[in-house]
Motif scaffolding. Structure first.
Motif, PDB file in Angstrom:
ATOM      1  N   GLU A 316       0.868  -1.132  -0.178  1.00 15.37           N
ATOM      2  CA  GLU A 316      -0.527  -0.429   0.042  1.00 15.37           C
ATOM      3  C   GLU A 316       1.271   0.975   0.049  1.00 15.37           C
ATOM      4  N   GLN A 317       2.064   1.042   0.867  1.00 18.42           N
ATOM      5  CA  GLN A 317       3.097   2.007   0.566  1.00 18.42           C
ATOM      6  C   GLN A 317       3.691   2.378  -1.036  1.00 18.42           C
ATOM      7  N   ALA A 319       2.641   1.101  -2.858  1.00 14.64           N
ATOM      8  CA  ALA A 319       1.062   2.172  -4.249  1.00 14.64           C
ATOM      9  C   ALA A 319       0.531   3.138  -4.572  1.00 14.64           C
ATOM     10  N   GLU A 320       0.491   4.028  -2.842  1.00 10.80           N
ATOM     11  CA  GLU A 320       0.962   5.694  -2.787  1.00 10.80           C
ATOM     12  C   GLU A 320       1.764   6.296  -3.637  1.00 10.80           C
ATOM     13  N   GLU A 321       2.813   5.352  -3.293  1.00 11.63           N
ATOM     14  CA  GLU A 321       4.208   6.156  -3.860  1.00 11.63           C
ATOM     15  C   GLU A 321       4.116   6.025  -5.609  1.00 11.63           C
ATOM     16  N   TYR A 322       3.996   4.632  -5.880  1.00 10.97           N
ATOM     17  CA  TYR A 322       3.960   5.156  -6.906  1.00 10.97           C
ATOM     18  C   TYR A 322       2.790   5.892  -8.132  1.00 10.97           C
ATOM     19  N   GLY A 323       1.512   5.840  -7.753  1.00 14.84           N
ATOM     20  CA  GLY A 323       0.510   6.028  -8.203  1.00 14.84           C
ATOM     21  C   GLY A 323      -0.109   5.983  -8.499  1.00 14.84           C
ATOM     22  N   CYS A 324       0.117   4.417  -8.146  1.00  7.25           N
ATOM     23  CA  CYS A 324      -1.502   2.618  -8.621  1.00  7.25           C
ATOM     24  C   CYS A 324      -1.924   2.728  -7.999  1.00  7.25           C
ATOM     25  N   ASP A 325      -2.830   1.343  -7.794  1.00  6.98           N
ATOM     26  CA  ASP A 325      -3.435   0.540  -6.850  1.00  6.98           C
ATOM     27  C   ASP A 325      -2.425  -0.499  -6.835  1.00  6.98           C
ATOM     28  N   ALA A 326      -2.790  -0.927  -5.125  1.00 10.06           N
ATOM     29  CA  ALA A 326      -1.796  -1.931  -4.558  1.00 10.06           C
ATOM     30  C   ALA A 326      -2.353  -3.297  -4.858  1.00 10.06           C
ATOM     31  N   ARG A 361       1.232  -2.649 -11.535  1.00  6.35           N
ATOM     32  CA  ARG A 361       1.069  -1.507 -12.457  1.00  6.35           C
ATOM     33  C   ARG A 361       1.239  -1.640 -14.161  1.00  6.35           C
ATOM     34  N   ARG A 407      -9.538  -0.478   4.098  1.00  6.81           N
ATOM     35  CA  ARG A 407     -10.388   0.518   3.035  1.00  6.81           C
ATOM     36  C   ARG A 407     -11.188   0.600   3.221  1.00  6.81           C
TER      37      ARG A 407
END
Length: 441
Positions: A316-317, A319-326, A361, A407
């Motif tokens: 999740e961390q 995914a947030e950093e790369y701007g996509c879904d986990a 991604r 979530r």
């Protein structure tokens, strides 16, 4: 994408500050302008997230007085001074007072951009390090990083809280990648020395002579680390690499300190042969002084459902950093993660989680392929015991409920709808797995 760093431009000439602002804005900086030093001081604080460009000659408070005020507020603030022709001696004095650099009019705009880039990068590093030091001195924050509900992790947290309050030296052992340095920071942060210095040095990173100078002096870097850590904690990583002569010198220092020790030593062992213990490597008198209190970190393969909890949080961390879904784990993938031998422990799991997010991604790849490639690259792997099917099912079910609750921020109705569970069944399962709605709201 990282936010653009700020540059504050201070100049009494409107045309000059406007032209500098426009040029730097075109170069990707977030600029703000001020017509006087007094106005700028009203907006710039000690944690200002950027650099300052200031003219030296200004009415009222001039650039030199402004620089002194800034350095008094935060000596690491990067300040670029703009000087007129003939003001070079003043610029040199500004450098002595702590200015980052100076530009002489008329200056090359590209040179301004280059200096601003270096100054803001320097500032970002300073603020990141400052935030890290603050985080590592906060016992409650750092303990939250020790994620896991397994019995091994519960015992580890209890040991840290108990030993953190003691004054005795501590020896930390465990496989590579289990988080020994994090535990050392936690021991310091939860104890009475938390407000004192925490000094770290790797015994394997320096030659014997260099390490002797760094630890005991005379040191080219200034104060020997033994003195720098006085009253606080000295963390010796890779203690197994400490030569016998230096072990003897360290023992002398420990004996001279008496009880309680003026400086607490936390020794970390990062690697030793499988058929040897740290007691075989260190001289016995030093081992017994350092190992009076010992923490052995559990390997990841023995932490059960913690593996899924950690993977979910990490993915999740990233995914947030790369701007996509986990990635959403299937039951088969969850079982594969639980069955993996994890020779690289948590460090390996971090790498797997990041690559799983990048794979997701792109819309290709699998957890199994990542695990296979990783374990092949790391050589012969340790074996892990098989478990009953029920254990894998329970672990997957707990992970699914935990993820869904987080979530939906603890909304029981939303979780019931998504998982198609009646309220009583959901309540029973949450009680079974030790999950509480209050942890998600």
């Amino acid at each position: 994408m990282a936010r653009a760093m700020k540059v504050a431009i201070v100049d009494d000439e409107a045309d000059m500050r406007q032209s500098i602002s426009q040029w730097l804005a075109l170069s990707g900086f977030d600029t703000e302008t001020y017509g006087s030093a007094e106005e700028a001081l009203g907006a710039i604080g000690p944690d200002f997230p950027g650099a300052i460009v200031s003219d030296i000659r200004m009415p009222g408070m001039d650039g030199m007085a402004f620089l002194k005020r800034l350095m008094g507020m935060d000596s690491s603030l990067p300040v670029i001074m703009i000087t007129g022709h003939g003001d070079v001696p003043m610029a040199v004095e500004a450098m002595r007072l702590g200015a980052f650099d100076f530009l002489e009019k008329p200056f090359n705009p590209d040179r301004m951009t280059e200096l601003a880039k270096r100054a803001t990068q320097n500032r970002r590093m300073t603020l990141d390090n400052r935030a890290l030091r603050k985080e590592l001195s906060d016992g409650s924050t750092i303990m939250k990083k020790l994620i896991g509900a397994s019995p091994a992790m519960e015992r580890l947290r209890e040991d840290i809280l108990d030993l953190g309050q003691a004054d005795s030296h501590v020896l930390i052992d465990g496989e590579t990648g289990t988080g020994k340095t994090l535990v050392a920071h936690a021991l310091h942060a939860v104890g009475p020395r938390a407000s004192k210095k925490f000094v770290t040095v790797s015994c394997a990173a320096w030659s014997e002579d260099q390490l002797a100078a760094k630890l005991f002096g005379p040191s080219e870097d200034g104060v020997p680390l033994i003195e720098e850590a006085r009253g606080g904690t000295l963390c010796l990583e890779d203690i197994e690499a400490l030569s016998h002569p230096l072990q003897s010198r360290l023992l002398t220092v420990i004996n001279e300190q008496g009880t309680p020790p003026e400086t607490r030593i936390i020794a970390i062992c990062n690697e030793h042969a499988p058929d040897k213990t740290l007691e075989d490597i260190l001289r016995s008198d030093l081992y017994y002084r350092l190992g009076a209190m010992t923490i052995v970190l559990p390997p990841l393969r023995l932490r059960g459902e913690d593996i899924l909890t950690l993977f979910t949080r990490l993915s999740e961390q990233f995914a947030e950093e790369y701007g996509c879904d986990a990635p959403a784990l299937t039951a088969q993938e969850a079982a594969q993660l639980l069955q993996a031998p994890w020779p690289g422990n948590v460090r390996q799991l971090v790498n797997i989680a990041e690559r799983a997010v990048l794979q997701n991604r792109r819309g290709s790849g699998s957890i199994a392929s990542l695990l296979m490639a990783d374990n092949e690259a790391s050589g012969p792997a340790l074996t892990t015991e098989g478990k009953p099917l029920k254990d894998y099912v329970d672990a997957f079910e707990r992970m699914l409920i935990d993820n869904t609750m987080r979530r939906h921020k603890g909304s029981i109705v939303a979780v019931m709808e998504e998982l198609c569970l009646p309220r009583r069944t959901l309540n029973e399962k949450m009680a079974k797995y030790g999950l509480s709605r209050g942890d998600y709201t």
